[in-house]
Write a protein that holds these residues in place. Structure first.
Motif, short mmCIF file in Angstrom:
data_model
loop_
_atom_site.label_atom_id
_atom_site.label_comp_id
_atom_site.label_asym_id
_atom_site.label_seq_id
_atom_site.Cartn_x
_atom_site.Cartn_y
_atom_site.Cartn_z
N ARG A 23 0.64 11.80 2.00
CA ARG A 23 1.22 10.48 2.26
C ARG A 23 0.68 9.88 3.56
N GLU A 24 0.29 10.72 4.49
CA GLU A 24 -0.31 10.23 5.73
C GLU A 24 -1.69 9.63 5.45
N ILE A 25 -2.34 10.11 4.43
CA ILE A 25 -3.66 9.62 4.07
C ILE A 25 -3.58 8.38 3.19
N VAL A 26 -2.77 8.43 2.14
CA VAL A 26 -2.74 7.35 1.17
C VAL A 26 -1.58 6.39 1.34
N GLY A 27 -0.62 6.73 2.19
CA GLY A 27 0.55 5.87 2.36
C GLY A 27 1.59 6.15 1.29
N GLU A 28 2.61 5.32 1.25
CA GLU A 28 3.70 5.53 0.31
C GLU A 28 3.43 4.91 -1.06
N GLY A 29 2.37 4.15 -1.18
CA GLY A 29 2.08 3.49 -2.45
C GLY A 29 0.80 3.98 -3.08
N PRO A 30 0.87 5.03 -3.91
CA PRO A 30 -0.35 5.57 -4.50
C PRO A 30 -1.07 4.57 -5.41
N VAL A 31 -0.33 3.68 -6.05
CA VAL A 31 -0.97 2.69 -6.92
C VAL A 31 -1.80 1.74 -6.08
N GLU A 32 -1.24 1.27 -4.97
CA GLU A 32 -1.98 0.38 -4.08
C GLU A 32 -3.20 1.08 -3.50
N PHE A 33 -3.04 2.35 -3.15
CA PHE A 33 -4.17 3.11 -2.63
C PHE A 33 -5.27 3.20 -3.68
N ALA A 34 -4.90 3.52 -4.92
CA ALA A 34 -5.89 3.65 -5.99
C ALA A 34 -6.62 2.33 -6.22
N GLU A 35 -5.89 1.22 -6.20
CA GLU A 35 -6.51 -0.09 -6.39
C GLU A 35 -7.50 -0.39 -5.27
N ALA A 36 -7.09 -0.12 -4.03
CA ALA A 36 -7.99 -0.36 -2.89
C ALA A 36 -9.20 0.57 -2.97
N PHE A 37 -8.98 1.80 -3.34
CA PHE A 37 -10.07 2.76 -3.47
C PHE A 37 -11.10 2.28 -4.49
#
Length: 58
Positions: free
Chosen positions: A7-21
């Motif tokens: 969570r420190e790496i991707v934050g609390e929003g895995p969907v948002e992280f995946a979209e940004a990635f």
């Protein structure tokens, strides 16, 4: 990995992280929805393993 919580790496929003990635690391190519879902599921699973909680929805 150095023991850093997921969570420190991707934050609390895995969907948002995946979209940004996907936006930042593709060369304009198509990334199937299945691949995006797999990434978010893997993030959730890793987070659950770190906290000892298991999410049965994955």
């Amino acid at each position: 990995m150095s023991g850093t919580p997921i969570r420190e790496i991707v934050g609390e929003g895995p969907v948002e992280f995946a979209e940004a990635f996907v936006q930042n690391y593709t060369d304009g190519g198509y990334v199937p929805a299945r691949t995006r879902k797999q990434l978010t599921d893997d993030i959730e699973r890793a987070a659950a393993n770190e906290t000892g909680k298991q999410d049965k929805t994955l």
